[in-house]
Design an enzyme around this catalytic site. Structure first.
Site, PDB file in Angstrom:
ATOM      1  N   ARG A  31     -25.601  86.826 111.551  1.00  0.00           N
ATOM      2  CA  ARG A  31     -25.449  85.623 112.367  1.00  0.00           C
ATOM      3  C   ARG A  31     -25.152  84.381 111.531  1.00  0.00           C
ATOM      4  NH1 ARG A  31     -26.709  85.781 117.183  1.00  0.00           N
ATOM      5  NH2 ARG A  31     -28.354  87.328 116.919  1.00  0.00           N
ATOM      6  N   HIS A  51     -22.470  79.303 132.597  1.00  0.00           N
ATOM      7  CA  HIS A  51     -23.303  80.483 132.844  1.00  0.00           C
ATOM      8  C   HIS A  51     -23.247  80.845 134.331  1.00  0.00           C
ATOM      9  CE1 HIS A  51     -26.461  83.386 132.190  1.00  0.00           C
ATOM     10  NE2 HIS A  51     -27.031  82.931 133.297  1.00  0.00           N
ATOM     11  N   ASP A  91     -29.685  79.789 127.325  1.00  0.00           N
ATOM     12  CA  ASP A  91     -29.252  79.182 128.593  1.00  0.00           C
ATOM     13  C   ASP A  91     -30.272  78.170 129.116  1.00  0.00           C
ATOM     14  OD1 ASP A  91     -26.926  80.809 128.571  1.00  0.00           O
ATOM     15  OD2 ASP A  91     -28.042  82.458 129.463  1.00  0.00           O
TER      16      ASP A  91
HETATM   17  C1  GAR Z   1     -18.167  84.204 132.830  1.00  0.00           C
HETATM   18  O1  GAR Z   1     -18.626  84.616 134.089  1.00  0.00           O
HETATM   19  C2  GAR Z   1     -19.237  83.379 132.122  1.00  0.00           C
HETATM   20  O2  GAR Z   1     -19.958  82.558 132.994  1.00  0.00           O
HETATM   21  C3  GAR Z   1     -20.098  84.478 131.554  1.00  0.00           C
HETATM   22  O3  GAR Z   1     -19.186  85.435 131.077  1.00  0.00           O
HETATM   23  C4  GAR Z   1     -18.018  85.392 131.883  1.00  0.00           C
HETATM   24  C5  GAR Z   1     -16.824  85.244 130.971  1.00  0.00           C
HETATM   25  O4  GAR Z   1     -15.621  85.299 131.692  1.00  0.00           O
HETATM   26  N1  GAR Z   1     -20.960  83.976 130.531  1.00  0.00           N
HETATM   27  C6  GAR Z   1     -22.195  84.395 130.346  1.00  0.00           C
HETATM   28  O5  GAR Z   1     -22.714  85.266 131.000  1.00  0.00           O
HETATM   29  C7  GAR Z   1     -22.948  83.684 129.219  1.00  0.00           C
HETATM   30  N2  GAR Z   1     -24.326  83.997 129.270  1.00  0.00           N
HETATM   31  P1  GAR Z   1     -14.275  84.754 131.057  1.00  0.00           P
HETATM   32  O6  GAR Z   1     -14.138  85.425 129.692  1.00  0.00           O
HETATM   33  O7  GAR Z   1     -13.213  85.216 131.992  1.00  0.00           O
HETATM   34  O8  GAR Z   1     -14.368  83.262 130.960  1.00  0.00           O
END
Ligand code: GAR
Length: 201
Positions: free
Chosen positions: A64, A108, A144
């Site tokens: 990380r 989120h 989050d």
């Molecule tokens: C989205 O729904 C975002 O809110 C979620 O991943 C997806 C990515 O979609 N993020 C999380 O869950 C973070 N904890 P994308 O690659 O099409 O933007």
């Protein structure tokens, strides 16, 4: 403001902020750099199509701290001021978060503080919630848990599935993420502890 984006996959939220910039809805936003943590993610294609420089830092090949240091090196070289986590599915180190304190925005797919973490849709349905939505928030050291800028809600239908809920919420994510980014970049956000107020125009 010079904006850097971090993504791990499809990148539809990345596309939403690109489109908002192209439509001139986010006059204080200039997307300068994408960082992805895996090779061959679709977000890269979106960067290519829109002439946005991208870097792949393969998170499977380092720890990380090494990952975060490399991301900082890239962002510093480009003088990035604001960072958007657009579907970035990794936890950032306190070192990174403090370096960009109150300058990192995350989207989120739940109404935080409910259902944080990587499986928001599954957790929401399992719990039996009747409404859900999405949250654009500033990133702090927790998962989050940072100050909330904007939220948007959806109703959950009786026959809702993870896929249908995700699709439904995504439409709202694509609306609030560019708005929250513009608010952050235009200096309209005032923080009082974890409480956000938005300066009027
Ligand atoms: C989205 O729904 C975002 O809110 C979620 O991943 C997806 C990515 O979609 N993020 C999380 O869950 C973070 N904890 P994308 O690659 O099409 O933007």
């Amino acid at each position: 403001m010079k904006v850097g984006v971090m993504a791990s996959g499809r990148g539809s939220n990345f596309q939403a902020i690109i489109d908002a910039e192209l439509r001139k809805e986010t006059p204080d936003v200039e997307i300068i750099q994408l960082i992805v943590n895996k090779p061959e993610v679709y977000a890269i294609e979106r960067a290519k199509k829109n002439n946005i420089p991208y870097e792949i830092i393969d998170s499977s090949k380092m720890n990380r701290e090494e990952f975060d240091k490399e991301a900082i090196r890239i962002f510093e070289k480009k003088e990035i001021q604001i960072i958007v986590l657009a579907g970035f599915m990794r936890i950032l180190s306190p070192f990174f978060i403090n370096k960009y304190k109150n300058k990192i925005l995350n989207i989120h797919p739940s109404l935080l503080p409910a259902f944080p973490g990587a499986h928001a849709h599954r957790d929401t349905l399992k719990y039996g919630a009747k409404i859900s939505g999405c949250t654009a928030h500033i990133v702090d050291e927790g998962i989050d848990s940072g100050p909330i800028i904007l939220q948007s809600t959806v109703e959950i239908d009786r026959d809702e599935t993870e896929d249908s809920l995700s699709t439904k919420i995504l439409v709202h994510e694509h609306k609030i993420l560019p708005k929250a980014l513009q608010l952050l970049c235009s200096g309209k956000i005032v923080l009082d502890g974890r409480k956000v107020t938005i300066k009027p125009d």
